[in-house]
Scaffold this motif. Structure first.
Motif, PDB file in Angstrom:
ATOM      1  N   HIS A   1      -3.958 -12.592  -1.645  1.00  0.00           N
ATOM      2  CA  HIS A   1      -3.297 -12.199  -0.400  1.00  0.00           C
ATOM      3  C   HIS A   1      -3.565 -10.739  -0.050  1.00  0.00           C
ATOM      4  O   HIS A   1      -3.052 -10.235   0.955  1.00  0.00           O
ATOM      5  CB  HIS A   1      -1.793 -12.441  -0.513  1.00  0.00           C
ATOM      6  CG  HIS A   1      -1.443 -13.876  -0.717  1.00  0.00           C
ATOM      7  ND1 HIS A   1      -1.184 -14.747   0.324  1.00  0.00           N
ATOM      8  CD2 HIS A   1      -1.332 -14.618  -1.863  1.00  0.00           C
ATOM      9  CE1 HIS A   1      -0.913 -15.950  -0.170  1.00  0.00           C
ATOM     10  NE2 HIS A   1      -1.004 -15.901  -1.490  1.00  0.00           N
ATOM     11  N   GLY A   2      -4.341 -10.050  -0.897  1.00  0.00           N
ATOM     12  CA  GLY A   2      -4.783  -8.710  -0.573  1.00  0.00           C
ATOM     13  C   GLY A   2      -3.730  -7.629  -0.607  1.00  0.00           C
ATOM     14  O   GLY A   2      -3.828  -6.649   0.128  1.00  0.00           O
ATOM     15  N   PHE A   3      -2.712  -7.759  -1.464  1.00  0.00           N
ATOM     16  CA  PHE A   3      -1.729  -6.682  -1.536  1.00  0.00           C
ATOM     17  C   PHE A   3      -1.188  -6.532  -2.953  1.00  0.00           C
ATOM     18  O   PHE A   3      -1.412  -7.378  -3.816  1.00  0.00           O
ATOM     19  CB  PHE A   3      -0.596  -6.898  -0.531  1.00  0.00           C
ATOM     20  CG  PHE A   3       0.455  -7.899  -0.926  1.00  0.00           C
ATOM     21  CD1 PHE A   3       1.671  -7.481  -1.445  1.00  0.00           C
ATOM     22  CD2 PHE A   3       0.242  -9.263  -0.771  1.00  0.00           C
ATOM     23  CE1 PHE A   3       2.663  -8.398  -1.796  1.00  0.00           C
ATOM     24  CE2 PHE A   3       1.212 -10.180  -1.117  1.00  0.00           C
ATOM     25  CZ  PHE A   3       2.433  -9.749  -1.638  1.00  0.00           C
ATOM     26  N   VAL A   4      -0.477  -5.410  -3.162  1.00  0.00           N
ATOM     27  CA  VAL A   4       0.098  -5.106  -4.476  1.00  0.00           C
ATOM     28  C   VAL A   4       1.539  -4.654  -4.286  1.00  0.00           C
ATOM     29  O   VAL A   4       1.962  -4.278  -3.197  1.00  0.00           O
ATOM     30  CB  VAL A   4      -0.701  -4.003  -5.212  1.00  0.00           C
ATOM     31  CG1 VAL A   4      -2.158  -4.398  -5.383  1.00  0.00           C
ATOM     32  CG2 VAL A   4      -0.580  -2.666  -4.484  1.00  0.00           C
ATOM     33  N   VAL A   5       2.274  -4.678  -5.395  1.00  0.00           N
ATOM     34  CA  VAL A   5       3.619  -4.113  -5.435  1.00  0.00           C
ATOM     35  C   VAL A   5       3.659  -3.125  -6.602  1.00  0.00           C
ATOM     36  O   VAL A   5       3.329  -3.492  -7.733  1.00  0.00           O
ATOM     37  CB  VAL A   5       4.690  -5.201  -5.626  1.00  0.00           C
ATOM     38  CG1 VAL A   5       6.074  -4.572  -5.721  1.00  0.00           C
ATOM     39  CG2 VAL A   5       4.649  -6.208  -4.474  1.00  0.00           C
ATOM     40  N   THR A   6       4.037  -1.885  -6.311  1.00  0.00           N
ATOM     41  CA  THR A   6       4.031  -0.834  -7.329  1.00  0.00           C
ATOM     42  C   THR A   6       5.410  -0.209  -7.473  1.00  0.00           C
ATOM     43  O   THR A   6       5.982   0.245  -6.475  1.00  0.00           O
ATOM     44  CB  THR A   6       3.042   0.291  -6.954  1.00  0.00           C
ATOM     45  OG1 THR A   6       1.785  -0.266  -6.588  1.00  0.00           O
ATOM     46  CG2 THR A   6       2.850   1.242  -8.131  1.00  0.00           C
ATOM     47  N   PRO A   7       5.953  -0.163  -8.691  1.00  0.00           N
ATOM     48  CA  PRO A   7       7.200   0.587  -8.905  1.00  0.00           C
ATOM     49  C   PRO A   7       6.897   2.076  -9.006  1.00  0.00           C
ATOM     50  O   PRO A   7       6.083   2.513  -9.826  1.00  0.00           O
ATOM     51  CB  PRO A   7       7.706   0.027 -10.236  1.00  0.00           C
ATOM     52  CG  PRO A   7       6.477  -0.422 -10.961  1.00  0.00           C
ATOM     53  CD  PRO A   7       5.477  -0.828  -9.915  1.00  0.00           C
ATOM     54  N   LEU A   8       7.552   2.880  -8.160  1.00  0.00           N
ATOM     55  CA  LEU A   8       7.371   4.321  -8.143  1.00  0.00           C
ATOM     56  C   LEU A   8       8.657   5.020  -8.566  1.00  0.00           C
ATOM     57  O   LEU A   8       9.736   4.422  -8.555  1.00  0.00           O
ATOM     58  CB  LEU A   8       7.000   4.809  -6.736  1.00  0.00           C
ATOM     59  CG  LEU A   8       5.785   4.194  -6.053  1.00  0.00           C
ATOM     60  CD1 LEU A   8       5.645   4.768  -4.649  1.00  0.00           C
ATOM     61  CD2 LEU A   8       4.533   4.447  -6.857  1.00  0.00           C
ATOM     62  N   GLU A   9       8.538   6.279  -8.866  1.00  0.00           N
ATOM     63  CA  GLU A   9       9.723   7.088  -9.106  1.00  0.00           C
ATOM     64  C   GLU A   9      10.581   7.186  -7.850  1.00  0.00           C
ATOM     65  O   GLU A   9      11.802   7.300  -7.914  1.00  0.00           O
ATOM     66  CB  GLU A   9       9.281   8.487  -9.545  1.00  0.00           C
ATOM     67  CG  GLU A   9      10.401   9.481  -9.757  1.00  0.00           C
ATOM     68  CD  GLU A   9       9.860  10.851 -10.101  1.00  0.00           C
ATOM     69  OE1 GLU A   9      10.166  11.801  -9.349  1.00  0.00           O
ATOM     70  OE2 GLU A   9       9.119  10.958 -11.099  1.00  0.00           O
ATOM     71  N   THR A  10       9.918   7.095  -6.694  1.00  0.00           N
ATOM     72  CA  THR A  10      10.598   7.285  -5.417  1.00  0.00           C
ATOM     73  C   THR A  10      10.884   5.988  -4.664  1.00  0.00           C
ATOM     74  O   THR A  10      11.347   6.030  -3.530  1.00  0.00           O
ATOM     75  CB  THR A  10       9.738   8.197  -4.529  1.00  0.00           C
ATOM     76  OG1 THR A  10       8.393   7.685  -4.505  1.00  0.00           O
ATOM     77  CG2 THR A  10       9.708   9.612  -5.071  1.00  0.00           C
ATOM     78  N   GLY A  11      10.610   4.836  -5.255  1.00  0.00           N
ATOM     79  CA  GLY A  11      10.876   3.574  -4.576  1.00  0.00           C
ATOM     80  C   GLY A  11       9.971   2.460  -5.069  1.00  0.00           C
ATOM     81  O   GLY A  11       9.281   2.593  -6.084  1.00  0.00           O
ATOM     82  N   LEU A  12       9.963   1.377  -4.333  1.00  0.00           N
ATOM     83  CA  LEU A  12       9.122   0.220  -4.632  1.00  0.00           C
ATOM     84  C   LEU A  12       8.166   0.043  -3.462  1.00  0.00           C
ATOM     85  O   LEU A  12       8.596  -0.207  -2.333  1.00  0.00           O
ATOM     86  CB  LEU A  12       9.985  -1.028  -4.813  1.00  0.00           C
ATOM     87  CG  LEU A  12       9.239  -2.294  -5.253  1.00  0.00           C
ATOM     88  CD1 LEU A  12       8.716  -2.135  -6.680  1.00  0.00           C
ATOM     89  CD2 LEU A  12      10.152  -3.519  -5.160  1.00  0.00           C
ATOM     90  N   ARG A  13       6.865   0.185  -3.718  1.00  0.00           N
ATOM     91  CA  ARG A  13       5.871   0.171  -2.647  1.00  0.00           C
ATOM     92  C   ARG A  13       5.186  -1.187  -2.572  1.00  0.00           C
ATOM     93  O   ARG A  13       4.601  -1.669  -3.553  1.00  0.00           O
ATOM     94  CB  ARG A  13       4.856   1.284  -2.858  1.00  0.00           C
ATOM     95  CG  ARG A  13       3.828   1.430  -1.747  1.00  0.00           C
ATOM     96  CD  ARG A  13       3.243   2.828  -1.737  1.00  0.00           C
ATOM     97  NE  ARG A  13       4.254   3.800  -1.308  1.00  0.00           N
ATOM     98  CZ  ARG A  13       4.117   5.122  -1.441  1.00  0.00           C
ATOM     99  NH1 ARG A  13       3.017   5.627  -1.987  1.00  0.00           N
ATOM    100  NH2 ARG A  13       5.075   5.935  -1.026  1.00  0.00           N
ATOM    101  N   VAL A  14       5.242  -1.802  -1.390  1.00  0.00           N
ATOM    102  CA  VAL A  14       4.604  -3.087  -1.107  1.00  0.00           C
ATOM    103  C   VAL A  14       3.510  -2.822  -0.088  1.00  0.00           C
ATOM    104  O   VAL A  14       3.795  -2.489   1.069  1.00  0.00           O
ATOM    105  CB  VAL A  14       5.618  -4.099  -0.538  1.00  0.00           C
ATOM    106  CG1 VAL A  14       4.932  -5.423  -0.233  1.00  0.00           C
ATOM    107  CG2 VAL A  14       6.787  -4.299  -1.495  1.00  0.00           C
ATOM    108  N   GLY A  15       2.263  -2.922  -0.505  1.00  0.00           N
ATOM    109  CA  GLY A  15       1.225  -2.548   0.442  1.00  0.00           C
ATOM    110  C   GLY A  15      -0.147  -3.051   0.089  1.00  0.00           C
ATOM    111  O   GLY A  15      -0.396  -3.580  -0.987  1.00  0.00           O
ATOM    112  N   GLY A  16      -1.059  -2.878   1.039  1.00  0.00           N
ATOM    113  CA  GLY A  16      -2.441  -3.283   0.863  1.00  0.00           C
ATOM    114  C   GLY A  16      -3.008  -3.835   2.144  1.00  0.00           C
ATOM    115  O   GLY A  16      -2.706  -3.366   3.239  1.00  0.00           O
TER     116      GLY A  16
END
Length: 437
Positions: free
Chosen positions: A319-334
């Motif tokens: 589906h061409g995207f990733v989910v990354t846990p950050l210190e500043t939040g949860l990033r859903v992108g790609g």
């Protein structure tokens, strides 16, 4: 929901083996255009070598594309895009305007020459050369980032939790096996998982995923914007300076380069590094180099950290995207929108990614997010341009890293230093030549 549109952004010698910095001399200055992670790392390496460095950017340090990426040190991601199933999936993806790849119909005529080059880059005859070049770059990238993190005091921002790539069917899993075999040839570690082991690596996922591939060596950072600013702060301790300015024109000869700012004033430098991301090819054209750079517009939504307990980067390649846990939040992108740098953002694309993430991670709270769009500077063969301008040895290019700018930034900084100082680079730069097109 808030919105934010930002644009861009082997046996190795140990960095500690550098000679002591030489005193700065009048007229020996280096100008860098671009305050993204590539320009930041180039500034750090050059300042460490004792050179007088001034970095120019129109908005600030790490404020544009480099601020909103997926935060990955993707050292195992050695496969060029043209070899990752993209050509095969093009018809299916293009049929979905909010799918992994989108091309606005009105932009297609302008994009067509780049697409033809991209298609040619997928030819089997080019595969081994591109793969070897990327593998060498990634080996250098990992070594140089680890050294730079230590020297800059930013090692605490590194996360070594690995990544988990997910498959919804046996057929999807098997389609990726050739790529994993290629990575294995270059010593990249991974293991395929399913059942209880898959569930343990990321609890709470949808049962639609039948298998996964865990890459233990995959790394992420706490937040790419915070890391970029911290590395710049280190470069400043070595004497690097920043000037907020938009560079409209560049010219160069054997003796140096002249930069014309938006306000009409000029600056002169003995050496110039062009690291202006998606705008770099416009500056290169002024210097006589026509480089087929195109802009991949990437979208994401950064949710509060409490949105879901994600253990490590999750990769939904189908589906061409990733989910990354950050210190500043949860990033859903790609995802990729090949639409140039002039069009307004289409935030329906970030909403579509978030909707998929909710389906794949039941219980994900989609509220309180900030939407973002940035420009990835991409070349048809997925290999960046690192080398001297045709017209003048005073100018060095460092752009076109696509999805891998953060990953390859420290390696690029090391290579730029060697080019500026006239030293031998630790990898063959022929595959990265600006004149290869």
């Amino acid at each position: 929901m808030q919105q934010d549109s930002r644009s861009g952004e082997a046996g190795l010698r140990s960095p500690s083996a550098l000679e002591a910095p030489s005193p700065r001399e009048q007229g020996e200055g280096v100008a860098i255009i671009g305050g993204g992670i590539i320009g930041i790392c180039a500034a750090a390496f050059l300042a460490e070598a004792g050179l007088d460095v001034t970095l120019f950017d129109r908005t600030g340090i790490c404020e544009e594309t480099s601020s909103g990426n997926a935060a990955a040190f993707a050292f195992s991601d050695v496969l060029p895009l043209a070899h990752k199933g993209m050509i095969k999936n093009l018809p299916k993806w293009l049929a979905d305007p909010l799918g992994p790849l989108s091309i606005p119909p009105t932009y297609l005529p302008q994009l067509l020459p780049w697409l033809i080059r991209f298609w040619r880059a997928g030819a089997p005859a080019k595969y081994e050369a591109s793969l070897a070049a990327q593998a060498a770059m990634m080996m250098l990238a990992e070594a140089e980032w680890m050294g730079l993190l230590d020297r800059s005091g930013t090692r605490s921002m590194l996360r070594e939790d690995g990544s988990l790539e997910l498959y919804e069917s046996e057929a999807e899993f098997r389609a990726g096996l050739s790529g994993w075999a290629a990575r294995e040839r270059f010593g990249i570690g991974f293991r395929h998982v399913e059942g209880e082991e898959l569930a343990a690596l990321q609890p709470g996922m949808s049962p639609c995923f039948v298998k996964g591939t865990f890459v233990p060596g995959w790394k992420t950072v706490a937040d790419p914007k915070l890391l970029g600013k911290a590395v710049w702060a280190y470069a400043e301790t070595k004497g690097a300076r920043f000037e907020m300015a938009r560079i409209d024109q560049v010219a160069a000869d054997q003796d140096g380069a002249t930069l014309t700012l938006a306000d009409g004033t000029t600056r002169h430098a003995r050496r110039l590094v062009v690291a202006a991301g998606a705008w770099s090819h416009r500056l290169a054209r002024q210097l006589g180099d026509r480089i087929p750079l195109e802009t991949e517009r990437g979208y994401n939504t950064t949710l509060p950290k409490s949105a879901f307990d994600v253990k490590r980067m999750l990769i939904f390649s189908g589906h061409g995207f990733v989910v990354t846990p950050l210190e500043t939040g949860l990033r859903v992108g790609g995802a990729v929108e090949l639409g140039g740098i002039e069009r307004q953002p289409n935030y329906d694309r970030s909403k579509a990614l978030l909707h998929k993430a909710q389906a794949f991670l039941p219980g994900l709270d989609p509220s309180g997010g900030r939407e973002w769009m940035g420009f990835r500077p991409s070349l048809p063969d997925s290999v960046p341009v690192i080398g001297k301008a045709l017209a003048s040895p005073s100018v060095v290019y460092a752009f076109g890293h696509g999805h891998l700018g953060l990953t390859q930034a420290a390696a690029t900084g090391r290579l730029i230093r060697e080019l500026v100082l006239g030293q031998s680079p630790p990898v063959d730069l022929a595959p990265f030549s600006p004149q290869r097109f």
